[in-house]
Design an enzyme around this catalytic site. Structure first.
Site, mmCIF file in Angstrom:
data_model
loop_
_atom_site.group_PDB
_atom_site.id
_atom_site.type_symbol
_atom_site.label_atom_id
_atom_site.label_comp_id
_atom_site.label_asym_id
_atom_site.label_seq_id
_atom_site.Cartn_x
_atom_site.Cartn_y
_atom_site.Cartn_z
ATOM 1 N N ASP A 74 0.860 -1.177 0.049
ATOM 2 C CA ASP A 74 0.113 0.040 0.122
ATOM 3 C C ASP A 74 1.086 1.235 0.062
ATOM 4 O OD1 ASP A 74 -3.055 0.523 1.588
ATOM 5 O OD2 ASP A 74 -2.233 1.686 0.362
ATOM 6 N N GLU A 128 -10.958 6.530 4.008
ATOM 7 C CA GLU A 128 -9.861 5.836 5.064
ATOM 8 C C GLU A 128 -10.070 6.305 6.227
ATOM 9 O OE1 GLU A 128 -6.828 6.173 1.304
ATOM 10 O OE2 GLU A 128 -6.270 4.984 3.072
HETATM 11 C C1 GLC Z 1 -4.580 3.967 -0.014
HETATM 12 C C2 GLC Z 1 -5.416 3.013 0.164
HETATM 13 C C3 GLC Z 1 -5.279 2.027 -0.886
HETATM 14 C C4 GLC Z 1 -5.035 2.697 -2.301
HETATM 15 C C5 GLC Z 1 -3.769 3.354 -2.467
HETATM 16 C C6 GLC Z 1 -3.569 4.116 -3.577
HETATM 17 O O1 GLC Z 1 -3.844 4.571 1.012
HETATM 18 O O2 GLC Z 1 -5.137 2.248 1.306
HETATM 19 O O3 GLC Z 1 -6.635 1.352 -0.801
HETATM 20 O O4 GLC Z 1 -5.384 1.695 -3.272
HETATM 21 O O5 GLC Z 1 -3.619 4.048 -1.185
HETATM 22 O O6 GLC Z 1 -4.110 5.226 -3.551
#
Ligand code: GLC
Length: 624
Positions: free
Chosen positions: A315, A511
């Protein structure tokens, strides 16, 4: 006169031919005779594994490590990609080109791609984006209901069609890879990402996740798998992102045995069987061990027991959380745990130098590097990037947000609505002779009805955030000419109507910014509801939310109550069921609690509404 598009296509194709050794190659031209013969990896007639092995055998350590990093678009240039041999680039939530149009997206991605094709071996990049409820970063794209609504609809065929439509809109911007679907089964709705989960029930996730993977990617047994209008999916966040204590985002999972975790691993197993080719690791930890550094979970379970042969992506700056403050140790542990592609938006040069040093010191093996790069190259070949590295300009010309896709989204909205109360069968409303007042600012606002991950990362409560139909506009469109529809944004002038349709709910969030200690309605919403109650007008309440909210104290005043979730751009789908053109069919995919004690103590046996609950109207005409 060749159009600008055709000229561009011709230019890009010639860059590609030159870069692939047909003529003088930019950069370091291989001097040996092999430059004249077409290398096996450039032969699409050969098996993917043969092409991967041939290409890997030609790569230097630096070129291999370059394939393992994914910077953000704003921190890298086409020249960087050429110079460092970068293998992937991403747009994080809301990271859009200056002009947010399909054409400029495609131009941006193609420019990065040109840099990649000018490298010694001409390995194309794979560009990733969060298309999590449609191609949601792009102005004018079709925005589908967030996953909590799709869980209430619980319709596999619909999921497949949503996947296909989303893939077409992603391809229309020159991109072939999305960080979706989420396969979490959230157990605590305080979590800000509850709405990204289809259901608290892993079995529902197992039914719907593989279906959208098939829609996005196509059939693994067919030639157009991951190619043409199809894209590579990412199943995420492996594993346990929705199981943390208190629903804390990026928190710690402590209340589940390995046996219980298996229930939450099952949707990944099913999605891998459906062909998923990328898995994103969760920020969260299990009993204090960050999963980004968990060799057992990534290598032994995911790659071993589940037999996953695609690539594992971190991530966004996830690996650095393993040992906060110690970049080198964190990267070392994450590579050795089995992560293949590192989403390091800004510090990507540091990743390159650190990883090279770790290999030269023997702290990361060349076998591990080769495993990572093999997996990344495998998916790139499957994704057709070596043969079609640039945007298909015919698809770009079709643009995003077409009528067929919006029809699918409107169907999804209809099917996601859950009727939780319907006193005296006030619903369905008579579309031809109703005098209705629609109440509240959220009734006429694309931003509120779309929620987070829409145009920007957090979303925003802008009425015209992007092209679509608000709930009010949908009611005005569907109601017959004999009906009278008025609008009261602030709750004034409510008396004297047959009924008031009151729209309340959450502000957009994504988030951790959506983590809540308390899930009561806002005071603003309660005040609005009290205004309408004081008028004595019958109330039909629609709740726009990313999760069940506490309505125990208010619901007694309501004549009808519909959980609308976060429906996206096609708000008319709500009017379709309010007026009975279609029957309500949504069923709760989450337990609806009475109070915060039930939320905090995972009480499921005495809820306000049980999982699976959802009414039908007595007189709906039965259209599904
Ligand atoms: C974010 C998320 C993830 C996402 C990534 C790219 O923090 O946790 O779900 O795909 O970053 O944006």
């Amino acid at each position: 006169m060749a159009s600008k598009t055709n000229l561009r296509k011709k230019l890009l194709a010639s860059v590609m031919l030159v870069s692939l050794g047909f003529g003088t190659t930019l950069g370091n031209t291989p001097s040996d005779a092999s430059a004249q013969k077409t290398p096996s990896y450039q032969n699409p007639g050969l098996d993917v594994e043969v092409r991967v092995a041939d290409l890997l055998s030609r790569m230097t350590l630096e070129e291999k490590i370059g394939q393992m990093v994914q910077p953000e678009r704003f921190s890298v240039t086409p020249e960087d990609i050429q110079h460092y041999g970068i293998g992937s680039v991403l747009s994080g939530g809301g990271s859009v080109p200056d002009e947010n149009t399909p054409e400029s997206w495609a131009d941006m991605v193609d420019d990065f791609q040109q840099g990649a094709l000018r490298t010694r071996l001409g390995i194309p990049i794979i560009y990733g984006v969060d298309a999590v409820h449609g191609h949601n970063n792009v102005q004018g794209a079709t925005i589908f209901p967030h996953n909590i609504g799709l869980g209430a609809a619980n319709d596999r065929d619909l999921m497949k069609r949503i996947g296909e439509a989303t893939a077409e809109e992603v391809r229309a911007t020159g991109i072939s890879y999305t960080f979706a679907p989420t396969l979490a089964a959230p157990q605590n709705i305080r979590w800000g990402r509850t709405y990204e989960g289809y259901s608290e029930k892993p079995q529902i996730v197992s039914k719907l996740g593989p279906a959208i993977v098939e829609g996005l990617q196509g059939d693994p047994k067919k030639r157009d798998f991951l190619k043409g209008n199809h894209i590579t999916s990412t199943i995420k966040h492996f594993v346990g992102d929705g199981l943390t204590e208190g629903g804390k985002d990026q928190g710690n999972v402590t209340e589940y045995t390995e046996e219980e975790l298996k229930k939450h691993i099952k949707p990944y197993k099913d999605a891998i069987k459906a062909g998923a080719r990328s898995v994103m690791i969760t920020y969260s930890s299990i009993n204090g061990l960050k999963t980004h550094g968990d060799y057992h979970m990534i290598t032994e379970v995911l790659k071993g027991e589940l037999g996953f042969t695609g690539f594992v992506i971190s991530d966004y700056n996830g690996p650095q959380q393993i040992v906060p403050g110690d970049f080198r140790e964190s990267i070392k542990r994450s590579i050795n745990a089995g992560v293949d592609l590192f989403m390091i938006p800004n510090d990507w040069k540091r990743f390159l130098s650190t990883t090279k040093e770790l290999v030269e010191n023997g702290e990361v093996s060349t076998n591990r590097i080769d495993d990572a790069v093999t997996r990344i190259l495998r998916v790139k070949f499957e994704n057709g990037l070596f043969e079609e590295p640039f945007a298909d300009r015919d698809l770009v010309a079709e643009g995003v947000g077409n009528a067929d896709h919006r029809d699918i989204a409107r169907e999804a909205v209809r099917k996601s609505q859950v009727l939780l109360k319907n006193n005296n069968n006030i619903l369905p409303l008579d579309k031809n002779s109703s005098d209705l007042v629609v109440v509240g600012k959220k009734a006429d606002n694309i931003g509120y009805q779309s929620g987070g991950w829409t145009i920007s990362w957090q979303g925003s409560p802008q009425k015209d955030l992007t092209e679509g139909t608000t709930i009010l506009e949908g009611i005005q469109e569907v109601a017959g000419t004999g009906s009278e529809i008025t609008y009261s944004e602030d709750g004034s002038n409510i008396s004297g109507h047959d009924a008031a349709i009151v729209v309340v709910g959450e502000e957009p969030y994504a988030e951790g910014q959506g983590d809540r200690e308390d899930l009561h309605l806002s005071q603003e919403d309660i005040d609005l509801l009290n205004e309408v109650k004081a008028s004595g007008t019958p109330m039909i309440v629609l709740l726009l939310s990313g999760r069940p909210m506490l309505v125990t104290d208010e619901i007694a005043d309501w004549d009808a109550f519909v959980a609308s979730w976060l429906p996206g751009t096609e708000g008319a789908g709500i009017a379709d069921v309010l007026f009975g053109d279609y029957e309500f069919q949504g069923k709760l995919s989450y337990t609806w609690p009475k109070n915060m004690e039930q939320v905090n103590n995972h009480v499921k046996n005495d809820p306000l509404f049980r999982l699976g609950y959802g009414l039908k109207t007595k007189v709906g005409n039965g259209n599904q």
